[in-house]
Design a protein around this motif. Sequence first.
Motif, short mmCIF file in Angstrom:
data_model
loop_
_atom_site.label_atom_id
_atom_site.label_comp_id
_atom_site.label_asym_id
_atom_site.label_seq_id
_atom_site.Cartn_x
_atom_site.Cartn_y
_atom_site.Cartn_z
N ALA A 30 0.84 -1.05 -0.04
CA ALA A 30 0.11 -0.08 -0.11
C ALA A 30 0.88 1.30 -0.13
CB ALA A 30 -0.98 0.09 1.15
N ARG A 31 0.40 2.04 -0.81
CA ARG A 31 1.22 3.46 -1.02
C ARG A 31 0.63 4.56 -0.11
NH1 ARG A 31 1.04 1.10 -5.81
NH2 ARG A 31 -0.60 2.48 -6.80
N ILE A 32 1.05 4.78 0.99
CA ILE A 32 0.50 5.87 1.96
C ILE A 32 1.20 7.15 1.63
CG2 ILE A 32 0.01 4.17 3.85
CD1 ILE A 32 2.55 5.07 5.06
N PRO A 33 0.60 8.38 1.86
CA PRO A 33 1.12 9.70 1.59
C PRO A 33 2.81 9.83 1.82
CG PRO A 33 -1.00 9.82 2.61
CD PRO A 33 -0.61 8.46 3.16
N GLN A 34 3.30 10.59 1.23
CA GLN A 34 4.79 10.99 1.44
C GLN A 34 4.85 11.59 2.92
OE1 GLN A 34 6.58 13.40 -1.47
NE2 GLN A 34 8.62 12.84 -0.83
N GLY A 35 5.90 11.06 3.50
CA GLY A 35 6.33 11.42 4.66
C GLY A 35 5.54 10.80 5.97
N ARG A 36 4.63 10.03 5.62
CA ARG A 36 3.73 9.30 6.39
C ARG A 36 4.30 7.90 6.79
NH1 ARG A 36 -2.00 9.59 8.04
NH2 ARG A 36 -2.41 7.89 9.42
N LYS A 37 4.22 7.46 7.99
CA LYS A 37 4.46 6.01 8.18
C LYS A 37 3.30 5.28 8.82
CE LYS A 37 6.43 6.56 13.10
NZ LYS A 37 7.50 6.18 13.95
N TRP A 38 3.23 3.93 8.73
CA TRP A 38 2.32 3.04 9.40
C TRP A 38 2.40 3.22 10.63
CZ3 TRP A 38 -2.11 1.98 7.52
CH2 TRP A 38 -2.12 1.39 5.92
N GLY A 39 1.10 3.11 11.55
CA GLY A 39 1.07 2.87 12.79
C GLY A 39 0.58 1.51 12.96
N SER A 40 0.56 0.90 14.36
CA SER A 40 -0.21 -0.12 14.64
C SER A 40 -1.40 -0.31 13.96
CB SER A 40 -0.32 -0.27 16.14
OG SER A 40 0.80 -0.62 16.63
N ALA A 41 -1.87 -1.35 13.29
CA ALA A 41 -3.35 -1.57 12.80
C ALA A 41 -3.80 -3.12 12.88
CB ALA A 41 -2.83 -1.29 11.15
N ALA A 56 -7.75 1.09 9.15
CA ALA A 56 -7.61 2.27 9.73
C ALA A 56 -6.13 1.90 10.91
CB ALA A 56 -8.58 2.70 10.87
N ASP A 57 -5.26 2.57 10.64
CA ASP A 57 -4.08 2.47 11.34
C ASP A 57 -4.09 3.24 12.69
OD1 ASP A 57 -3.14 5.19 10.79
OD2 ASP A 57 -0.97 4.71 10.81
N LEU A 69 -3.73 13.20 12.89
CA LEU A 69 -3.57 12.54 11.48
C LEU A 69 -4.56 11.60 11.16
CD1 LEU A 69 0.08 11.02 11.74
CD2 LEU A 69 -0.64 13.12 10.52
N ASP A 70 -5.14 11.67 9.88
CA ASP A 70 -6.13 10.86 9.46
C ASP A 70 -5.64 9.37 9.44
OD1 ASP A 70 -7.87 13.21 8.66
OD2 ASP A 70 -6.60 13.30 6.72
N ALA A 327 -3.30 -6.54 8.68
CA ALA A 327 -3.18 -5.29 9.39
C ALA A 327 -2.35 -5.91 10.63
CB ALA A 327 -4.49 -4.55 9.75
N GLU A 328 -1.17 -5.29 10.82
CA GLU A 328 -0.41 -5.90 12.05
C GLU A 328 -0.18 -4.74 12.97
OE1 GLU A 328 3.34 -7.70 10.66
OE2 GLU A 328 2.31 -8.67 9.22
N VAL A 329 -0.37 -5.04 14.26
CA VAL A 329 -0.12 -4.13 15.46
C VAL A 329 1.10 -4.25 15.99
CG1 VAL A 329 -0.40 -3.88 17.96
CG2 VAL A 329 -2.54 -4.51 16.30
N GLY A 330 2.19 -5.20 15.86
CA GLY A 330 3.51 -5.02 16.57
C GLY A 330 4.26 -4.54 15.38
N ALA A 331 4.34 -5.12 14.00
CA ALA A 331 5.30 -4.38 13.07
C ALA A 331 4.83 -3.25 12.64
CB ALA A 331 5.42 -5.65 12.20
N GLN A 332 3.72 -2.75 12.72
CA GLN A 332 2.97 -1.54 12.05
C GLN A 332 3.16 -1.50 10.85
OE1 GLN A 332 5.35 1.41 14.62
NE2 GLN A 332 3.61 1.35 16.13
N LYS A 333 2.53 -2.44 10.13
CA LYS A 333 2.63 -2.36 8.71
C LYS A 333 1.26 -3.26 8.05
CE LYS A 333 4.70 -6.92 8.12
NZ LYS A 333 5.96 -7.65 7.75
#
Length: 342
Positions: A30-41, A56-57, A69-70, A327-333
């Motif tokens: 998945a391509r998220i907005p530039q400068g944004r990183k995944w959180g737990s999901a 939803a992350d 953040l959205d 959707a991963e909580v620990g690895a945040q991805k």
Amino acid sequence: MKTTTLCLILASASQIYSQPNPYRPLDQWARIPQGRKWGSASAIDIDRKTGNIWVADRCGAATCGGSTLDPIFEFDPSGKLLKNFGGGMFVTPHGMCVDKDGNIWLVDQAIKDGKGFQVFKLNQDGKVLLTLGKAGVAGSGNDTFNSPSDVIVAPNGDIFVADGHGGDTNARIIKFSSDGKFIKTWGKKGTRPGEFDTPHALAMDYKGRLFAGDRSNNRIQIFDQDGNYIEEWKQYGAPSGIFIDAKDIIYVADSQSNAKNNPGFKRGIRLGKVKDGKNGKVTAFIPDTLPTPESDDHYPNNPAFAMSTTSGAEGLAVDSKGNIYGAEVGAQKLAKYVATKR
């Protein structure tokens, strides 16, 4: 007696892990907005009309508390971002359901600053259509939750909420009408049929049976829509996420098993058939990329994990081609598992 019991456990584990793994992972999908990183999901589902993936992350971290953040994303199957909204609404997005009309149902599992412990119904532009629960209020009444984990909407519009996330929280399922009116509740903390310890996931099969992932009891419990107990399945490990597709193939994410709390089981995603007459026999197994630990206190030297007790996918969604989104909580991805056998 001890030798016989051990042999039975090992034989069962051998049968489960001898199943094929017909998938390969795509982590950078998945391509998220530039400068944004995944959180737990853990909140994820498929819009079965469009095939798009909603997730939803937790705002690039382990929680959205204090963030603007959205957290809600819509992706097409190629990973292209279509929408992103919901900033400032949630504390900890946890479980998600996309209903037959394309509405997004999202559970807020934590409370902070007067927010949380609610279930939201949103349209695909982020407009709030309905809320369940009282913002920032914990309770066990008919209009309050205490750490809700998941939500699912039946074909007739009835709403089921898995209310509880272990510890001193609730341990029950609540049923509401389509307009949010309380119908009934069942369950309490315990290990007997109809009791729960962390009711973490909900799914529904072609018969309308409700599958509840009773995670800390290492089982799936199956009910009719009036809460009558049917049976339990233990062959899927400690279920964090459950998805049942249009062919009635069941996919179960086990992100919590370890040698101490569920001996004989490894972490990963198990597949089976709901209606093959074999009580949901496991037919495939996708192992977690990390080894199953000995106890909850694992990976102490791996800073990539925000949670010490979880690894691999918690939330699951599956598209019409059989590709799995985890959707991963620990690895945040957000991982995609591509079916290698069609």
